[in-house]
Write a protein that holds these residues in place. Sequence first.
Motif, mmCIF file in Angstrom:
data_model
loop_
_atom_site.group_PDB
_atom_site.id
_atom_site.type_symbol
_atom_site.label_atom_id
_atom_site.label_comp_id
_atom_site.label_asym_id
_atom_site.label_seq_id
_atom_site.Cartn_x
_atom_site.Cartn_y
_atom_site.Cartn_z
ATOM 1 N N VAL A 50 -7.728 28.209 12.388
ATOM 2 C CA VAL A 50 -7.491 29.631 12.650
ATOM 3 C C VAL A 50 -6.813 30.211 11.414
ATOM 4 O O VAL A 50 -5.765 29.711 10.981
ATOM 5 C CB VAL A 50 -6.608 29.833 13.897
ATOM 6 N N VAL A 51 -7.422 31.230 10.807
ATOM 7 C CA VAL A 51 -6.907 31.817 9.570
ATOM 8 C C VAL A 51 -6.730 33.321 9.746
ATOM 9 O O VAL A 51 -7.275 33.931 10.664
ATOM 10 C CB VAL A 51 -7.851 31.534 8.386
ATOM 11 N N LYS A 52 -5.958 33.899 8.838
ATOM 12 C CA LYS A 52 -5.714 35.336 8.873
ATOM 13 C C LYS A 52 -6.819 36.081 8.142
ATOM 14 O O LYS A 52 -7.378 35.593 7.151
ATOM 15 C CB LYS A 52 -4.362 35.653 8.223
ATOM 16 N N ALA A 53 -7.133 37.279 8.610
ATOM 17 C CA ALA A 53 -8.140 38.104 7.958
ATOM 18 C C ALA A 53 -7.694 38.461 6.544
ATOM 19 O O ALA A 53 -6.500 38.519 6.239
ATOM 20 C CB ALA A 53 -8.389 39.366 8.777
ATOM 21 N N GLY A 54 -8.665 38.683 5.676
ATOM 22 C CA GLY A 54 -8.368 38.990 4.274
ATOM 23 C C GLY A 54 -8.921 37.905 3.375
ATOM 24 O O GLY A 54 -9.891 37.222 3.719
ATOM 25 N N LYS A 55 -8.314 37.750 2.216
ATOM 26 C CA LYS A 55 -8.768 36.735 1.270
ATOM 27 C C LYS A 55 -8.417 35.334 1.785
ATOM 28 O O LYS A 55 -7.235 35.000 1.926
ATOM 29 C CB LYS A 55 -8.127 36.958 -0.093
ATOM 30 N N VAL A 56 -9.428 34.541 2.052
ATOM 31 C CA VAL A 56 -9.233 33.174 2.527
ATOM 32 C C VAL A 56 -9.783 32.215 1.482
ATOM 33 O O VAL A 56 -10.962 32.293 1.115
ATOM 34 C CB VAL A 56 -9.936 32.946 3.878
ATOM 35 N N PRO A 57 -8.950 31.305 0.967
ATOM 36 C CA PRO A 57 -9.446 30.340 -0.016
ATOM 37 C C PRO A 57 -10.244 29.221 0.650
ATOM 38 O O PRO A 57 -9.809 28.644 1.647
ATOM 39 C CB PRO A 57 -8.164 29.804 -0.654
ATOM 40 N N ILE A 58 -11.413 28.948 0.100
ATOM 41 C CA ILE A 58 -12.251 27.843 0.548
ATOM 42 C C ILE A 58 -12.366 26.866 -0.622
ATOM 43 O O ILE A 58 -12.445 27.285 -1.781
ATOM 44 C CB ILE A 58 -13.650 28.336 0.976
ATOM 45 N N GLY A 59 -12.367 25.591 -0.339
ATOM 46 C CA GLY A 59 -12.484 24.626 -1.429
ATOM 47 C C GLY A 59 -12.945 23.274 -0.949
ATOM 48 O O GLY A 59 -12.894 22.961 0.242
ATOM 49 N N GLY A 60 -13.407 22.476 -1.891
ATOM 50 C CA GLY A 60 -13.861 21.140 -1.533
ATOM 51 C C GLY A 60 -14.323 20.351 -2.738
ATOM 52 O O GLY A 60 -13.942 20.643 -3.879
ATOM 53 N N GLN A 92 -23.109 20.539 5.403
ATOM 54 C CA GLN A 92 -21.956 20.592 6.296
ATOM 55 C C GLN A 92 -21.739 22.024 6.767
ATOM 56 O O GLN A 92 -21.867 22.991 6.004
ATOM 57 C CB GLN A 92 -20.693 20.109 5.577
ATOM 58 N N SER A 93 -21.406 22.174 8.039
ATOM 59 C CA SER A 93 -21.089 23.484 8.608
ATOM 60 C C SER A 93 -19.700 23.425 9.237
ATOM 61 O O SER A 93 -19.419 22.540 10.046
ATOM 62 C CB SER A 93 -22.122 23.874 9.674
ATOM 63 N N VAL A 94 -18.826 24.351 8.831
ATOM 64 C CA VAL A 94 -17.459 24.404 9.320
ATOM 65 C C VAL A 94 -17.257 25.705 10.075
ATOM 66 O O VAL A 94 -17.539 26.795 9.551
ATOM 67 C CB VAL A 94 -16.463 24.312 8.147
ATOM 68 N N MET A 95 -16.774 25.623 11.321
ATOM 69 C CA MET A 95 -16.516 26.820 12.112
ATOM 70 C C MET A 95 -15.025 27.157 12.041
ATOM 71 O O MET A 95 -14.188 26.280 12.256
ATOM 72 C CB MET A 95 -16.925 26.593 13.569
ATOM 73 N N VAL A 96 -14.715 28.414 11.739
ATOM 74 C CA VAL A 96 -13.327 28.855 11.698
ATOM 75 C C VAL A 96 -13.185 30.164 12.493
ATOM 76 O O VAL A 96 -14.157 30.907 12.672
ATOM 77 C CB VAL A 96 -12.829 29.082 10.261
ATOM 78 N N THR A 97 -11.978 30.398 12.958
ATOM 79 C CA THR A 97 -11.662 31.638 13.676
ATOM 80 C C THR A 97 -10.747 32.477 12.806
ATOM 81 O O THR A 97 -9.718 31.980 12.329
ATOM 82 C CB THR A 97 -10.987 31.333 15.017
ATOM 83 N N VAL A 98 -11.111 33.726 12.614
ATOM 84 C CA VAL A 98 -10.316 34.650 11.800
ATOM 85 C C VAL A 98 -9.637 35.649 12.722
ATOM 86 O O VAL A 98 -10.289 36.290 13.566
ATOM 87 C CB VAL A 98 -11.204 35.389 10.765
ATOM 88 N N GLU A 99 -8.327 35.760 12.581
ATOM 89 C CA GLU A 99 -7.562 36.696 13.418
ATOM 90 C C GLU A 99 -7.189 37.952 12.659
ATOM 91 O O GLU A 99 -7.007 37.917 11.430
ATOM 92 C CB GLU A 99 -6.285 36.012 13.909
#
Length: 325
Positions: A229-239, A318-325
């Motif tokens: 669960v992440v906050k809306a706005g700029k979200v860093p993704i990496g791997g 790979q598929s990752v599901m996330v929830t943005v609040e």
Amino acid sequence: RSNVAQARESLRLPAPGRPAAAVPAGVQSATPGVTPWLTPGKDFYRIDTALSVPEIRAEEWELRVHGLVEEEVRLTFQDLLDADLIESHVTLTCVSNPVGGNLAGNARWLGLPIREVLKRARPTAGADMVLSTSIDGFSASTPLEVLQDGRDAMLAIGMNGEPLPLEHGYPVRMVVPGLYGFVSATKWVVDLEVTRFADSKAYWTQRGWSERGPIKTMARVEVPKSFAVVKAGKVPIGGTAWAQTRGIPKVEVQIDGGDWTEAVLSEEASVDTWRQWSFAWDATPGSHYIKVRATDGTGEVQTEKRADPVPDGASGWQSVMVTVE
């Protein structure tokens, strides 16, 4: 076991004749939380068939090279210490690693090139495989040509500047860039038989796995984790992505089935190591799916086709599901 462990701790490794190339600044992903580029020995994955870790005294270790060769060769551990060793960063990957899995690690290895040993043995015409055997009976089938080309396939005695940990093959193991471990990374190795695929079967080949195991191109999302669960706005993704011996020139990210967008690649140390990446996502509230894919140095894009690890490694995006609040 305590005596072997003490002997390992007191062992001083020789300086390599060819040190590892300097690691560029910037190999680590800019996204916080991505796995370290260099994997500490204590965190390196371990997959093998040993119910208990073999205890081998280095002074008693011997490697026999035989079979379809003009000259049988025997090496002691002192022979390795006295040899012209090389050092190289190599990423290893397990064939049983699922899409997005963590059965991969990157380390700095010290050892003797296997091609130099084979030069002494002089394989005969018709040989196409080396069957490596561990002291506990495990065996792996490695294409002979892979052990004779320019890659840094080695009989490794060091890992990240220290003697091999006991559980990672002390005193000697094989490291072969570009092949899954089940056909190349024999730990506690004591025997190399030059033979033919038609004549000999390795441990996992007898159990339904393939006899050859080139590593497939793979990319994984490490941040954010699935179901985060992440906050809306700029979200860093990496791997991290890998395609050993071919390299990774491009990684792309897709959000909710939209267009593929290139991620920012971290610096590349070599084509034999994994490469990390980062991506800044403008996240909006709701549930979202993140996918990632890599392109290797030959221009081939990681396949979307899903495959299980058996018989020659998993594939798919790979598929990752996330929830943005």
